[in-house]
Design a protein around this motif. Structure first.
Motif, short mmCIF file in Angstrom:
data_model
loop_
_atom_site.label_atom_id
_atom_site.label_comp_id
_atom_site.label_asym_id
_atom_site.label_seq_id
_atom_site.Cartn_x
_atom_site.Cartn_y
_atom_site.Cartn_z
N ALA A 157 17.35 -4.96 8.33
CA ALA A 157 18.33 -5.29 9.38
C ALA A 157 18.00 -6.59 10.11
CB ALA A 157 18.41 -4.14 10.39
N THR A 158 16.72 -6.97 10.13
CA THR A 158 16.30 -8.10 10.96
C THR A 158 15.59 -9.22 10.22
OG1 THR A 158 14.12 -7.13 11.45
CG2 THR A 158 15.96 -6.53 12.92
N GLY A 159 14.97 -8.92 9.09
CA GLY A 159 14.12 -9.88 8.40
C GLY A 159 12.68 -9.85 8.83
N ALA A 160 12.32 -8.97 9.76
CA ALA A 160 10.96 -8.93 10.31
C ALA A 160 9.92 -8.57 9.25
CB ALA A 160 10.89 -7.92 11.45
N PRO A 161 8.74 -9.18 9.32
CA PRO A 161 7.64 -8.78 8.43
C PRO A 161 7.08 -7.42 8.84
CG PRO A 161 6.90 -10.46 9.97
CD PRO A 161 8.37 -10.31 10.19
N ILE A 162 6.43 -6.76 7.88
CA ILE A 162 5.81 -5.46 8.11
C ILE A 162 4.31 -5.58 7.88
CG2 ILE A 162 5.71 -3.05 7.37
CD1 ILE A 162 8.58 -3.36 6.34
N ALA A 163 3.52 -5.26 8.89
CA ALA A 163 2.06 -5.28 8.79
C ALA A 163 1.55 -3.86 8.68
CB ALA A 163 1.45 -5.97 10.01
N VAL A 164 0.62 -3.64 7.76
CA VAL A 164 0.18 -2.28 7.45
C VAL A 164 -1.32 -2.13 7.68
CG1 VAL A 164 0.15 -0.44 5.73
CG2 VAL A 164 1.97 -2.18 5.67
N HIS A 165 -1.68 -1.17 8.52
CA HIS A 165 -3.08 -0.74 8.66
C HIS A 165 -3.43 0.09 7.43
CE1 HIS A 165 -6.59 1.36 10.56
NE2 HIS A 165 -6.13 2.37 9.83
N LEU A 166 -4.42 -0.36 6.67
CA LEU A 166 -4.94 0.42 5.55
C LEU A 166 -6.20 1.15 6.02
CD1 LEU A 166 -4.63 -2.15 2.61
CD2 LEU A 166 -3.00 -0.37 3.27
N GLU A 167 -6.18 2.46 5.98
CA GLU A 167 -7.31 3.23 6.47
C GLU A 167 -8.55 2.97 5.63
OE1 GLU A 167 -9.23 5.82 9.11
OE2 GLU A 167 -7.32 4.75 9.22
N LEU A 168 -9.56 2.39 6.27
CA LEU A 168 -10.78 1.98 5.59
C LEU A 168 -10.49 1.07 4.40
CD1 LEU A 168 -12.91 5.26 5.71
CD2 LEU A 168 -12.86 3.37 7.33
N GLY A 169 -9.40 0.35 4.48
CA GLY A 169 -9.04 -0.60 3.44
C GLY A 169 -8.44 0.00 2.19
N THR A 170 -8.13 1.30 2.21
CA THR A 170 -7.67 1.98 1.00
C THR A 170 -6.16 2.18 0.99
OG1 THR A 170 -7.84 4.22 1.91
CG2 THR A 170 -9.85 3.27 0.96
N GLY A 171 -5.63 2.56 -0.18
CA GLY A 171 -4.22 2.92 -0.29
C GLY A 171 -3.27 1.76 -0.43
N ALA A 172 -3.77 0.56 -0.70
CA ALA A 172 -2.90 -0.61 -0.76
C ALA A 172 -1.79 -0.46 -1.80
CB ALA A 172 -3.73 -1.86 -1.06
N LEU A 173 -2.12 0.04 -2.96
CA LEU A 173 -1.13 0.11 -4.03
C LEU A 173 -0.09 1.20 -3.75
CD1 LEU A 173 -3.43 -0.44 -7.13
CD2 LEU A 173 -2.22 -2.13 -5.70
N ASP A 174 -0.50 2.29 -3.09
CA ASP A 174 0.47 3.31 -2.69
C ASP A 174 1.46 2.74 -1.68
OD1 ASP A 174 -0.54 5.39 -4.28
OD2 ASP A 174 -2.04 5.92 -2.78
N VAL A 175 0.95 1.95 -0.75
CA VAL A 175 1.81 1.32 0.25
C VAL A 175 2.82 0.40 -0.42
CG1 VAL A 175 1.85 -0.38 2.14
CG2 VAL A 175 0.18 1.49 2.17
N LEU A 176 2.35 -0.41 -1.34
CA LEU A 176 3.25 -1.35 -2.02
C LEU A 176 4.25 -0.63 -2.91
CD1 LEU A 176 0.65 -4.12 -2.87
CD2 LEU A 176 2.42 -4.21 -1.10
N ASP A 177 3.83 0.45 -3.56
CA ASP A 177 4.77 1.23 -4.36
C ASP A 177 5.92 1.74 -3.49
OD1 ASP A 177 3.35 0.86 -6.68
OD2 ASP A 177 2.40 2.85 -6.66
N LEU A 178 5.58 2.19 -2.28
CA LEU A 178 6.62 2.72 -1.39
C LEU A 178 7.47 1.61 -0.79
CD1 LEU A 178 7.99 5.01 0.14
CD2 LEU A 178 6.17 4.86 1.87
N LEU A 179 6.81 0.66 -0.08
CA LEU A 179 7.57 -0.36 0.63
C LEU A 179 8.34 -1.28 -0.32
CD1 LEU A 179 5.17 -1.48 3.52
CD2 LEU A 179 7.31 -0.20 3.73
N CYS A 180 7.66 -1.78 -1.32
CA CYS A 180 8.29 -2.77 -2.20
C CYS A 180 9.02 -2.12 -3.37
CB CYS A 180 7.23 -3.75 -2.72
SG CYS A 180 6.31 -4.58 -1.41
N GLY A 181 8.44 -1.03 -3.91
CA GLY A 181 9.06 -0.38 -5.05
C GLY A 181 10.25 0.48 -4.67
#
Length: 303
Positions: A157-181
């Motif tokens: 709706a706005t074009g705003a970027p999304i910043a993601v806290h990764l708990e202990l640096g983990t889960g990056a690919l799960d986040v990308l699968d959800l947000l981008c996929g």
């Protein structure tokens, strides 16, 4: 033209200056009792120290309901000459009391995020410049999926970027699968935080291939065993061709971590981290990471 939405208004992305891309001036959480960042004078002193070290801008990743003190941010920015970018969004469920969280979940989270991005936070008139959400340890629970779906809707709706806290640096690919996929957010509109806490070069490269931004933010007493590997991880990404996707931040989350209270604080990013990374990848890339990349990451063609 893309512009970064600061608490004093929008500025061209190329004019942001040397930026701490992940930090906190104010923060409250039941997970950090007695360690709140809630001192206006200390926040002003910390910003002034960052400015004296050569800093020009800070992205505060404190989201909704965690003591952002949005009304105080414009005055701090004017007093210190440091641009501040403020977050909307929600953190993990553990950072909120159950009643407040139930009310938020019962409403339209996306509408809240859009309102704070476009109209302002409460009655302050301060507009948020990005959406902050959080994953879990090596996975995404129902709360993370709910908040990320709302963040994606607000992004569209706005074009705003999304910043993601990764708990202990983990889960990056799960986040990308959800947000981008699943949710259709372009990779270049996603910023992944805390990658230094899980220095896995394969995952880092796989995440970078999505086009997302990779934030290395520290140091941290809790995760100091991985701090020494951060330059190595940055160099590996640069050598793999992903040097143009990097961001750096300080992530000061407790009062004792502020430089004015004896910790490393915001100035440490420029006083020590920058020099260490120059040895690893050279001054030219480090300068781009601190000055050019944050404007691109947080800038948007606002709708």
């Amino acid at each position: 033209m893309t512009r970064v939405r600061t608490v004093l208004g929008d500025v061209p992305a190329g004019e942001l200056g040397v930026c701490d891309a992940h930090d906190h001036l104010f923060l409250r959480s039941p997970r950090l009792p007695g360690q709140e960042l809630d001192d206006l004078r200390a926040a002003r002193s910390e910003l002034a120290a960052f400015r004296a070290a050569g800093g020009a801008a800070v992205a505060q990743w404190t989201p909704y309901g965690m003591g952002r003190r949005a009304a105080d941010l414009p005055g701090l920015s004017r007093a210190t000459g440091v641009r501040i970018v403020c977050a909307t969004g929600l953190h993990q469920a553990a950072h909120y009391d159950p009643e407040s969280l139930a009310r938020l979940r019962g409403g339209r989270l996306a509408d809240l995020f859009v309102s704070e991005l476009t109209e302002g936070i409460g009655t302050t008139g301060v507009r948020a410049g990005f959406i902050k959400v959080a994953g879990g340890f090596h996975g995404l629970d129902a709360h993370a999926r709910l908040t990320m779906a709302a963040a994606a809707e607000a992004h569209h709706a706005t074009g705003a970027p999304i910043a993601v806290h990764l708990e202990l640096g983990t889960g990056a690919l799960d986040v990308l699968d959800l947000l981008c996929g699943e949710l259709g957010v372009p990779g270049e509109r996603v910023i992944l935080g805390h990658l230094n806490r899980s220095p896995d070069p394969v995952t880092h490269r796989q995440a970078a291939a999505s086009g997302c931004w990779l934030a290395f933010d520290g140091p941290s007493r809790a995760h100091h065993a991985t701090d020494w590997r951060m330059p190595e991880a940055v160099r590996a990404l640069a050598e793999a061709g992903f040097g143009d996707r990097l961001l750096l931040g300080g992530d000061t989350v407790t009062a004792g971590a502020r430089s004015v209270d004896g910790g490393p604080g915001m100035p440490y990013l420029l006083r020590r981290v920058r020099q260490r990374l120059v040895q690893a990848v050279g001054a030219d890339l480090v300068d781009r990471v601190l000055t050019e990349h944050p404007g691109r990451a947080f800038g948007a063609a606002w709708k």
